[in-house]
Write a protein that holds these residues in place. Sequence first.
Motif, PDB file in Angstrom:
ATOM      1  N   LYS A  13     -16.669  -7.631   1.159  1.00 54.61           N
ATOM      2  CA  LYS A  13     -15.483  -8.035   0.851  1.00 54.61           C
ATOM      3  C   LYS A  13     -14.886  -9.439   1.230  1.00 54.61           C
ATOM      4  CE  LYS A  13     -14.428  -3.547   0.133  1.00 54.61           C
ATOM      5  NZ  LYS A  13     -13.987  -3.425  -1.048  1.00 54.61           N
ATOM      6  N   ALA A  16      -9.748 -12.644   2.152  1.00 58.59           N
ATOM      7  CA  ALA A  16      -8.335 -11.994   2.054  1.00 58.59           C
ATOM      8  C   ALA A  16      -8.324 -10.567   1.945  1.00 58.59           C
ATOM      9  CB  ALA A  16      -7.937 -12.313   0.475  1.00 58.59           C
ATOM     10  N   GLN A  17      -9.475  -9.757   1.580  1.00 55.96           N
ATOM     11  CA  GLN A  17      -9.395  -8.340   1.629  1.00 55.96           C
ATOM     12  C   GLN A  17      -9.418  -8.020   3.108  1.00 55.96           C
ATOM     13  OE1 GLN A  17     -12.842  -8.253  -1.236  1.00 55.96           O
ATOM     14  NE2 GLN A  17     -11.735  -6.570  -2.222  1.00 55.96           N
ATOM     15  N   LEU A  20      -5.903  -8.354   4.321  1.00 54.85           N
ATOM     16  CA  LEU A  20      -4.993  -7.295   4.002  1.00 54.85           C
ATOM     17  C   LEU A  20      -5.263  -6.112   4.726  1.00 54.85           C
ATOM     18  CD1 LEU A  20      -5.097  -8.142   0.232  1.00 54.85           C
ATOM     19  CD2 LEU A  20      -3.144  -7.978   1.658  1.00 54.85           C
ATOM     20  N   PRO A  32       0.711  -8.413  -1.686  1.00 52.17           N
ATOM     21  CA  PRO A  32       0.000  -9.834  -2.106  1.00 52.17           C
ATOM     22  C   PRO A  32       0.488 -10.147  -3.552  1.00 52.17           C
ATOM     23  CG  PRO A  32      -1.548  -7.695  -2.264  1.00 52.17           C
ATOM     24  CD  PRO A  32      -0.146  -7.329  -1.662  1.00 52.17           C
ATOM     25  N   LYS A  33       0.359 -11.489  -3.627  1.00 51.10           N
ATOM     26  CA  LYS A  33       0.899 -11.929  -5.025  1.00 51.10           C
ATOM     27  C   LYS A  33      -0.306 -12.858  -5.406  1.00 51.10           C
ATOM     28  CE  LYS A  33       3.003 -15.698  -6.957  1.00 51.10           C
ATOM     29  NZ  LYS A  33       1.713 -16.616  -7.296  1.00 51.10           N
ATOM     30  N   SER A  34      -0.586 -12.586  -6.790  1.00 49.06           N
ATOM     31  CA  SER A  34      -1.541 -13.639  -7.374  1.00 49.06           C
ATOM     32  C   SER A  34      -1.258 -13.576  -8.903  1.00 49.06           C
ATOM     33  CB  SER A  34      -2.936 -12.875  -7.416  1.00 49.06           C
ATOM     34  OG  SER A  34      -3.862 -13.729  -7.861  1.00 49.06           O
ATOM     35  N   ARG A  39      -8.018 -11.330  -8.785  1.00 49.46           N
ATOM     36  CA  ARG A  39      -7.660 -11.347  -7.404  1.00 49.46           C
ATOM     37  C   ARG A  39      -6.806 -10.146  -7.275  1.00 49.46           C
ATOM     38  NH1 ARG A  39      -6.737 -17.397  -6.891  1.00 49.46           N
ATOM     39  NH2 ARG A  39      -8.785 -18.168  -6.564  1.00 49.46           N
ATOM     40  N   MET A  40      -5.911  -9.767  -8.306  1.00 46.15           N
ATOM     41  CA  MET A  40      -5.153  -8.962  -8.181  1.00 46.15           C
ATOM     42  C   MET A  40      -5.907  -7.471  -8.000  1.00 46.15           C
ATOM     43  SD  MET A  40      -2.250  -9.233 -11.247  1.00 46.15           S
ATOM     44  CE  MET A  40      -1.623 -10.941 -11.833  1.00 46.15           C
ATOM     45  N   GLU A  42      -8.861  -7.312  -6.777  1.00 39.42           N
ATOM     46  CA  GLU A  42      -9.441  -7.372  -5.400  1.00 39.42           C
ATOM     47  C   GLU A  42      -8.337  -6.851  -4.673  1.00 39.42           C
ATOM     48  OE1 GLU A  42     -10.355 -11.336  -3.203  1.00 39.42           O
ATOM     49  OE2 GLU A  42     -12.174 -10.998  -4.137  1.00 39.42           O
ATOM     50  N   ASN A  43      -7.223  -7.278  -4.675  1.00 33.99           N
ATOM     51  CA  ASN A  43      -5.991  -6.767  -3.706  1.00 33.99           C
ATOM     52  C   ASN A  43      -6.058  -5.427  -3.710  1.00 33.99           C
ATOM     53  OD1 ASN A  43      -5.397  -9.620  -3.076  1.00 33.99           O
ATOM     54  ND2 ASN A  43      -3.766  -9.506  -4.449  1.00 33.99           N
ATOM     55  N   VAL A  46      -8.885  -2.501  -0.917  1.00 32.58           N
ATOM     56  CA  VAL A  46      -8.950  -2.542   0.329  1.00 32.58           C
ATOM     57  C   VAL A  46      -8.755  -1.136   0.984  1.00 32.58           C
ATOM     58  CG1 VAL A  46      -8.094  -4.870   0.537  1.00 32.58           C
ATOM     59  CG2 VAL A  46      -6.390  -2.936   0.570  1.00 32.58           C
TER      60      VAL A  46
END
Length: 85
Positions: A13, A16-17, A20, A32-34, A39-40, A42-43, A46
């Motif tokens: 991971k 950032a993961q 989170l 989370p904001k992207s 990346r969205m 990836e968020n 988790v």
Amino acid sequence: MPVLKEIGTKYGKSVAQVALRFLLQNGVVVIPKSTHEERMQENFNVFDFSLTDEEMKQIEALDTGESLFFSHYSPETVEWFMSIV
């Protein structure tokens, strides 16, 4: 952060993961904001791993109790904020 990177490597991971996941395991609601689609995605990824108690303690130890930006208690900071109002 080397600790977050090391933990992330263990689980495959990103830093950032791991961050989170740490927040989620502490009951913090995260938004989370992207603007990047990868990346969205990836968020969202988790929920397929959990941090151990030891890993949670390692991350908690990173908290210095100080803001990385400024002190809300500093008279100079308060005066600066008041000067821009």
